[in-house]
Design a protein around this motif. Structure first.
Motif, PDB file in Angstrom:
ATOM      1  N   ALA A   3       5.090   8.068  12.739  1.00 57.68           N
ATOM      2  CA  ALA A   3       4.959   8.557  11.368  1.00 57.68           C
ATOM      3  C   ALA A   3       5.382   7.485  10.359  1.00 57.68           C
ATOM      4  N   GLN A   4       6.439   6.751  10.679  1.00 54.41           N
ATOM      5  CA  GLN A   4       6.891   5.673   9.797  1.00 54.41           C
ATOM      6  C   GLN A   4       5.834   4.573   9.698  1.00 54.41           C
ATOM      7  N   MET A   5       5.208   4.240  10.832  1.00 60.88           N
ATOM      8  CA  MET A   5       4.140   3.235  10.816  1.00 60.88           C
ATOM      9  C   MET A   5       2.955   3.708   9.974  1.00 60.88           C
ATOM     10  N   MET A   6       2.597   4.979  10.121  1.00 59.11           N
ATOM     11  CA  MET A   6       1.489   5.524   9.338  1.00 59.11           C
ATOM     12  C   MET A   6       1.790   5.430   7.851  1.00 59.11           C
ATOM     13  N   ASP A   7       3.015   5.728   7.480  1.00 54.42           N
ATOM     14  CA  ASP A   7       3.422   5.638   6.083  1.00 54.42           C
ATOM     15  C   ASP A   7       3.357   4.187   5.599  1.00 54.42           C
ATOM     16  N   GLU A   8       3.908   3.282   6.391  1.00 53.49           N
ATOM     17  CA  GLU A   8       3.927   1.858   6.030  1.00 53.49           C
ATOM     18  C   GLU A   8       2.520   1.278   5.906  1.00 53.49           C
ATOM     19  N   LEU A   9       1.632   1.656   6.818  1.00 58.58           N
ATOM     20  CA  LEU A   9       0.277   1.101   6.851  1.00 58.58           C
ATOM     21  C   LEU A   9      -0.727   1.906   6.026  1.00 58.58           C
ATOM     22  N   ASN A  10      -0.287   3.071   5.543  1.00 65.26           N
ATOM     23  CA  ASN A  10      -1.156   3.970   4.790  1.00 65.26           C
ATOM     24  C   ASN A  10      -2.396   4.356   5.596  1.00 65.26           C
ATOM     25  N   VAL A  11      -2.155   4.798   6.838  1.00 68.75           N
ATOM     26  CA  VAL A  11      -3.229   5.226   7.734  1.00 68.75           C
ATOM     27  C   VAL A  11      -2.880   6.589   8.320  1.00 68.75           C
ATOM     28  N   GLY A  12      -3.879   7.246   8.882  1.00 66.36           N
ATOM     29  CA  GLY A  12      -3.664   8.543   9.495  1.00 66.36           C
ATOM     30  C   GLY A  12      -3.812   8.538  10.994  1.00 66.36           C
ATOM     31  N   ALA A  13      -4.075   7.360  11.570  1.00 68.64           N
ATOM     32  CA  ALA A  13      -4.234   7.254  13.023  1.00 68.64           C
ATOM     33  C   ALA A  13      -3.831   5.865  13.478  1.00 68.64           C
TER      34      ALA A  13
ATOM     35  N   MET B  29     -15.571  -3.555  10.430  1.00 64.49           N
ATOM     36  CA  MET B  29     -14.430  -3.064  11.191  1.00 64.49           C
ATOM     37  C   MET B  29     -13.181  -3.796  10.734  1.00 64.49           C
ATOM     38  N   THR B  30     -12.076  -3.162  10.959  1.00 66.54           N
ATOM     39  CA  THR B  30     -10.784  -3.777  10.671  1.00 66.54           C
ATOM     40  C   THR B  30     -10.288  -4.451  11.942  1.00 66.54           C
ATOM     41  N   ARG B  31      -9.945  -5.716  11.851  1.00 66.65           N
ATOM     42  CA  ARG B  31      -9.426  -6.466  13.001  1.00 66.65           C
ATOM     43  C   ARG B  31      -7.894  -6.503  12.923  1.00 66.65           C
ATOM     44  N   ASP B  32      -7.260  -7.026  13.947  1.00 62.00           N
ATOM     45  CA  ASP B  32      -5.801  -7.147  13.984  1.00 62.00           C
ATOM     46  C   ASP B  32      -5.125  -5.810  13.691  1.00 62.00           C
ATOM     47  N   VAL B  33      -5.564  -4.798  14.411  1.00 62.83           N
ATOM     48  CA  VAL B  33      -5.048  -3.448  14.231  1.00 62.83           C
ATOM     49  C   VAL B  33      -3.667  -3.339  14.856  1.00 62.83           C
ATOM     50  N   ARG B  34      -2.738  -2.742  14.130  1.00 57.61           N
ATOM     51  CA  ARG B  34      -1.403  -2.492  14.680  1.00 57.61           C
ATOM     52  C   ARG B  34      -1.494  -1.326  15.648  1.00 57.61           C
ATOM     53  N   THR B  35      -0.761  -1.421  16.727  1.00 63.03           N
ATOM     54  CA  THR B  35      -0.771  -0.381  17.745  1.00 63.03           C
ATOM     55  C   THR B  35       0.657   0.095  17.999  1.00 63.03           C
ATOM     56  N   ILE B  36       0.758   1.152  18.775  1.00 66.30           N
ATOM     57  CA  ILE B  36       2.037   1.726  19.146  1.00 66.30           C
ATOM     58  C   ILE B  36       2.004   1.959  20.654  1.00 66.30           C
ATOM     59  N   THR B  37       3.152   2.076  21.284  1.00 65.16           N
ATOM     60  CA  THR B  37       3.189   2.307  22.726  1.00 65.16           C
ATOM     61  C   THR B  37       3.426   3.788  23.019  1.00 65.16           C
ATOM     62  N   PRO B  38       3.071   4.240  24.216  1.00 70.71           N
ATOM     63  CA  PRO B  38       3.321   5.634  24.584  1.00 70.71           C
ATOM     64  C   PRO B  38       4.810   5.983  24.580  1.00 70.71           C
TER      65      PRO B  38
ATOM     66  N   MET C 298     -11.125  -4.957  25.958  1.00 69.90           N
ATOM     67  CA  MET C 298      -9.902  -4.933  25.165  1.00 69.90           C
ATOM     68  C   MET C 298     -10.255  -4.548  23.728  1.00 69.90           C
ATOM     69  N   MET C 299      -9.329  -3.890  23.059  1.00 68.36           N
ATOM     70  CA  MET C 299      -9.569  -3.476  21.682  1.00 68.36           C
ATOM     71  C   MET C 299      -9.558  -4.694  20.765  1.00 68.36           C
ATOM     72  N   VAL C 300     -10.605  -4.795  19.943  1.00 69.76           N
ATOM     73  CA  VAL C 300     -10.706  -5.910  19.003  1.00 69.76           C
ATOM     74  C   VAL C 300     -10.652  -5.443  17.554  1.00 69.76           C
ATOM     75  N   GLY C 301     -10.642  -4.124  17.361  1.00 74.27           N
ATOM     76  CA  GLY C 301     -10.583  -3.602  16.002  1.00 74.27           C
ATOM     77  C   GLY C 301     -10.772  -2.099  15.983  1.00 74.27           C
ATOM     78  N   ILE C 302     -10.938  -1.589  14.778  1.00 73.03           N
ATOM     79  CA  ILE C 302     -11.201  -0.163  14.590  1.00 73.03           C
ATOM     80  C   ILE C 302     -12.183  -0.042  13.432  1.00 73.03           C
ATOM     81  N   VAL C 303     -13.120   0.878  13.560  1.00 73.92           N
ATOM     82  CA  VAL C 303     -14.103   1.091  12.502  1.00 73.92           C
ATOM     83  C   VAL C 303     -13.972   2.527  12.022  1.00 73.92           C
TER      84      VAL C 303
END
Length: 141
Positions: free
Chosen positions: A18-28, A1-10, A103-108
């Protein structure tokens, strides 16, 4: 799993997501209200729920387009359990919650599973990749 996942607020904007997705190269990106996971926003959410509806990305909030029924797993679950869950609901990423604190500790991701645990990934990928029926009639232009 990937730890220290960046999150966003509602309250953040779809443009910021979209800018975060581009910066992090992720789709979610997980959506958190403080420490609590309240949703996920995907590139597909942005395209289908926001852009296709003509919403302005700079003024549309993440909460307006995010997915709120998030499937999660816990640190104590087996790889096979998580793969089955991914296949059952056709998702490629699952937030990982601590069993005690929730609490969220990562994403797999399915990719994480494929590189570390190849057994069972083929079946999950087959289930995830099975085309689903459209949820509405196509719009004619």
């Amino acid at each position: 799993m990937t730890r220290d996942v960046r999150t966003i607020t509602p309250q953040d904007t779809v443009q910021h997501a979209a800018q975060m997705m581009d910066e992090l190269n992720v789709g979610a990106i997980p959506v958190c209200d403080g420490q609590k996971l309240v949703g996920m926003i995907t590139d597909r959410d942005i395209a289908v729920r926001s852009t296709a509806a003509g919403q302005a990305p700079g003024s549309t909030h993440v909460s307006d387009v995010m997915s709120t029924e998030v499937r999660t797993c816990t640190t104590g679950q087996t790889v096979d359990e998580v793969l089955n869950k991914m296949g059952d609901v056709q998702i490629r990423r699952v937030p990982v919650l601590d069993e005690q604190s929730h609490m969220m500790v990562g994403i797999v991701s399915l990719g994480d599973m494929a590189t570390k645990h190849s057994a069972g990934v083929d079946h999950a990928l087959d289930e995830i990749s099975t085309p689903s029926e459209p949820d509405r009639s196509p719009t004619r232009h």
